[in-house]
Design a protein around this motif. Sequence first.
Motif, PDB file in Angstrom:
ATOM      1  N   ALA A 115      56.731  35.587  17.980  1.00 49.83           N
ATOM      2  CA  ALA A 115      57.417  34.435  18.580  1.00 49.83           C
ATOM      3  C   ALA A 115      58.866  34.728  18.967  1.00 49.83           C
ATOM      4  N   LEU A 116      59.090  35.813  19.712  1.00 49.64           N
ATOM      5  CA  LEU A 116      60.418  36.024  20.281  1.00 49.64           C
ATOM      6  C   LEU A 116      60.677  34.917  21.301  1.00 49.64           C
ATOM      7  N   THR A 117      61.921  34.458  21.359  1.00 53.30           N
ATOM      8  CA  THR A 117      62.245  33.346  22.244  1.00 53.30           C
ATOM      9  C   THR A 117      63.250  33.709  23.330  1.00 53.30           C
ATOM     10  N   ASP A 118      64.064  34.723  23.070  1.00 52.90           N
ATOM     11  CA  ASP A 118      65.063  35.143  24.046  1.00 52.90           C
ATOM     12  C   ASP A 118      65.556  36.531  23.663  1.00 52.90           C
ATOM     13  N   MET A 119      66.450  37.079  24.465  1.00 53.69           N
ATOM     14  CA  MET A 119      66.916  38.437  24.227  1.00 53.69           C
ATOM     15  C   MET A 119      67.632  38.561  22.884  1.00 53.69           C
ATOM     16  N   SER A 120      68.326  37.506  22.481  1.00 54.27           N
ATOM     17  CA  SER A 120      69.058  37.584  21.217  1.00 54.27           C
ATOM     18  C   SER A 120      68.114  37.701  20.024  1.00 54.27           C
ATOM     19  N   SER A 121      66.931  37.107  20.097  1.00 57.63           N
ATOM     20  CA  SER A 121      65.971  37.217  18.996  1.00 57.63           C
ATOM     21  C   SER A 121      65.454  38.648  18.871  1.00 57.63           C
ATOM     22  N   TRP A 122      65.329  39.331  19.991  1.00 54.39           N
ATOM     23  CA  TRP A 122      64.935  40.741  19.985  1.00 54.39           C
ATOM     24  C   TRP A 122      66.114  41.627  19.576  1.00 54.39           C
ATOM     25  N   GLU A 123      67.305  41.332  20.068  1.00 57.86           N
ATOM     26  CA  GLU A 123      68.484  42.115  19.716  1.00 57.86           C
ATOM     27  C   GLU A 123      68.743  42.066  18.210  1.00 57.86           C
ATOM     28  N   ARG A 124      68.513  40.934  17.603  1.00 56.62           N
ATOM     29  CA  ARG A 124      68.704  40.823  16.156  1.00 56.62           C
ATOM     30  C   ARG A 124      67.818  41.827  15.415  1.00 56.62           C
ATOM     31  N   LEU A 125      66.553  41.908  15.808  1.00 54.53           N
ATOM     32  CA  LEU A 125      65.656  42.877  15.172  1.00 54.53           C
ATOM     33  C   LEU A 125      66.106  44.312  15.453  1.00 54.53           C
ATOM     34  N   LYS A 126      66.563  44.554  16.664  1.00 53.39           N
ATOM     35  CA  LYS A 126      67.048  45.901  16.998  1.00 53.39           C
ATOM     36  C   LYS A 126      68.235  46.283  16.124  1.00 53.39           C
ATOM     37  N   ASN A 127      69.146  45.344  15.907  1.00 54.36           N
ATOM     38  CA  ASN A 127      70.321  45.620  15.086  1.00 54.36           C
ATOM     39  C   ASN A 127      69.957  45.892  13.630  1.00 54.36           C
ATOM     40  N   LEU A 128      68.786  45.424  13.209  1.00 53.24           N
ATOM     41  CA  LEU A 128      68.311  45.676  11.850  1.00 53.24           C
ATOM     42  C   LEU A 128      67.480  46.958  11.753  1.00 53.24           C
ATOM     43  N   GLY A 129      67.291  47.635  12.897  1.00 54.38           N
ATOM     44  CA  GLY A 129      66.588  48.921  12.870  1.00 54.38           C
ATOM     45  C   GLY A 129      65.111  48.868  13.185  1.00 54.38           C
ATOM     46  N   VAL A 130      64.671  47.838  13.936  1.00 55.45           N
ATOM     47  CA  VAL A 130      63.241  47.693  14.168  1.00 55.45           C
ATOM     48  C   VAL A 130      62.658  48.822  15.013  1.00 55.45           C
ATOM     49  N   GLU A 131      63.423  49.379  15.937  1.00 56.66           N
ATOM     50  CA  GLU A 131      62.872  50.442  16.785  1.00 56.66           C
ATOM     51  C   GLU A 131      62.502  51.674  15.960  1.00 56.66           C
ATOM     52  N   GLU A 132      63.408  52.077  15.074  1.00 58.16           N
ATOM     53  CA  GLU A 132      63.104  53.217  14.209  1.00 58.16           C
ATOM     54  C   GLU A 132      61.960  52.887  13.256  1.00 58.16           C
ATOM     55  N   PHE A 133      61.963  51.671  12.731  1.00 55.98           N
ATOM     56  CA  PHE A 133      60.875  51.234  11.852  1.00 55.98           C
ATOM     57  C   PHE A 133      59.520  51.355  12.543  1.00 55.98           C
ATOM     58  N   LEU A 134      59.442  50.887  13.787  1.00 49.09           N
ATOM     59  CA  LEU A 134      58.181  50.931  14.517  1.00 49.09           C
ATOM     60  C   LEU A 134      57.740  52.363  14.787  1.00 49.09           C
ATOM     61  N   GLU A 135      58.675  53.227  15.159  1.00 50.17           N
ATOM     62  CA  GLU A 135      58.320  54.623  15.418  1.00 50.17           C
ATOM     63  C   GLU A 135      57.829  55.296  14.148  1.00 50.17           C
ATOM     64  N   LYS A 136      58.498  55.050  13.030  1.00 45.69           N
ATOM     65  CA  LYS A 136      58.081  55.642  11.757  1.00 45.69           C
ATOM     66  C   LYS A 136      56.705  55.120  11.341  1.00 45.69           C
ATOM     67  N   ALA A 137      56.467  53.827  11.564  1.00 43.95           N
ATOM     68  CA  ALA A 137      55.169  53.249  11.222  1.00 43.95           C
ATOM     69  C   ALA A 137      54.056  53.843  12.068  1.00 43.95           C
ATOM     70  N   LYS A 138      54.349  54.107  13.325  1.00 46.29           N
ATOM     71  CA  LYS A 138      53.359  54.757  14.178  1.00 46.29           C
ATOM     72  C   LYS A 138      53.100  56.183  13.720  1.00 46.29           C
ATOM     73  N   GLU A 139      54.167  56.910  13.417  1.00 41.32           N
ATOM     74  CA  GLU A 139      54.015  58.291  12.947  1.00 41.32           C
ATOM     75  C   GLU A 139      53.213  58.355  11.650  1.00 41.32           C
ATOM     76  N   ALA A 140      53.379  57.357  10.799  1.00 38.65           N
ATOM     77  CA  ALA A 140      52.665  57.316   9.524  1.00 38.65           C
ATOM     78  C   ALA A 140      51.230  56.815   9.668  1.00 38.65           C
ATOM     79  N   GLY A 141      50.850  56.406  10.883  1.00 33.07           N
ATOM     80  CA  GLY A 141      49.499  55.919  11.121  1.00 33.07           C
ATOM     81  C   GLY A 141      49.260  54.503  10.634  1.00 33.07           C
ATOM     82  N   LYS A 142      50.345  53.742  10.400  1.00 34.75           N
ATOM     83  CA  LYS A 142      50.185  52.370   9.924  1.00 34.75           C
ATOM     84  C   LYS A 142      49.967  51.383  11.066  1.00 34.75           C
ATOM     85  N   ILE A 143      50.484  51.690  12.242  1.00 35.34           N
ATOM     86  CA  ILE A 143      50.253  50.863  13.428  1.00 35.34           C
ATOM     87  C   ILE A 143      49.940  51.770  14.614  1.00 35.34           C
TER      88      ILE A 143
END
Length: 206
Positions: A115-143
């Motif tokens: 339920a992202l609503t605007d760019m700021s809702s996505w930017e907040r996750l980015k500032n918390l490190g979501v991009e690295e989290f997602l890449e690591k989760a993919k590398e680990a075979g979790k997603i």
Amino acid sequence: MQYRLMGQTGDEISALGYGCMRFPRSGLRIDEGRTERQVLSAIDRGVNYFDTAYIYPGSEGALGRILTPARRGKVFLATKLPPAMVSSRRDMERLLDAQLGRLKAECIDYYLMHALTDMSSWERLKNLGVEEFLEKAKEAGKIRRVAFSFHGTTRSFKQILDDYPWDMAQIQYNYLDEHTQAGREGLDYAFQKGVGVVVMEPLRGG
């Protein structure tokens, strides 16, 4: 059943998916007997996409118990990270591991930012490190695939879509919402970018 390619992923997804927010209930609890019969009936008829979320009460756990290993191999499983419950990278990891446990799954096929609503809702996750989290989760075979569900304006939808190499986006789209939220314009924009789209609320909650 008809099937569609999900963007550029190569996944063949049934034209009708199965939303798991409103499983049948007995009192305050999910009626797992009825739910299992409905889920198996859908699989038998070719439905291969099941969509749940962390915040759908009891849904992930019920689906995990119903989708035994033999059944799990027949379907694509989608669930969602709840941004409101995320204050750190550690929260993301904790929530994902909890979801894998609930779903009794080694891997989630489509992992959505819920339920992202605007760019700021996505930017907040980015500032918390979501991009690295997602890449690591993919590398680990979790997603396997990364996606987001969306409730906002067409302009915001395009901004978010342009900001990350998404595999899929989930939008509200129906006869009443053809030109609201992401709308037809957003749908066409995702198609031009090769991003798959899943429609929620095709009957606007009916």
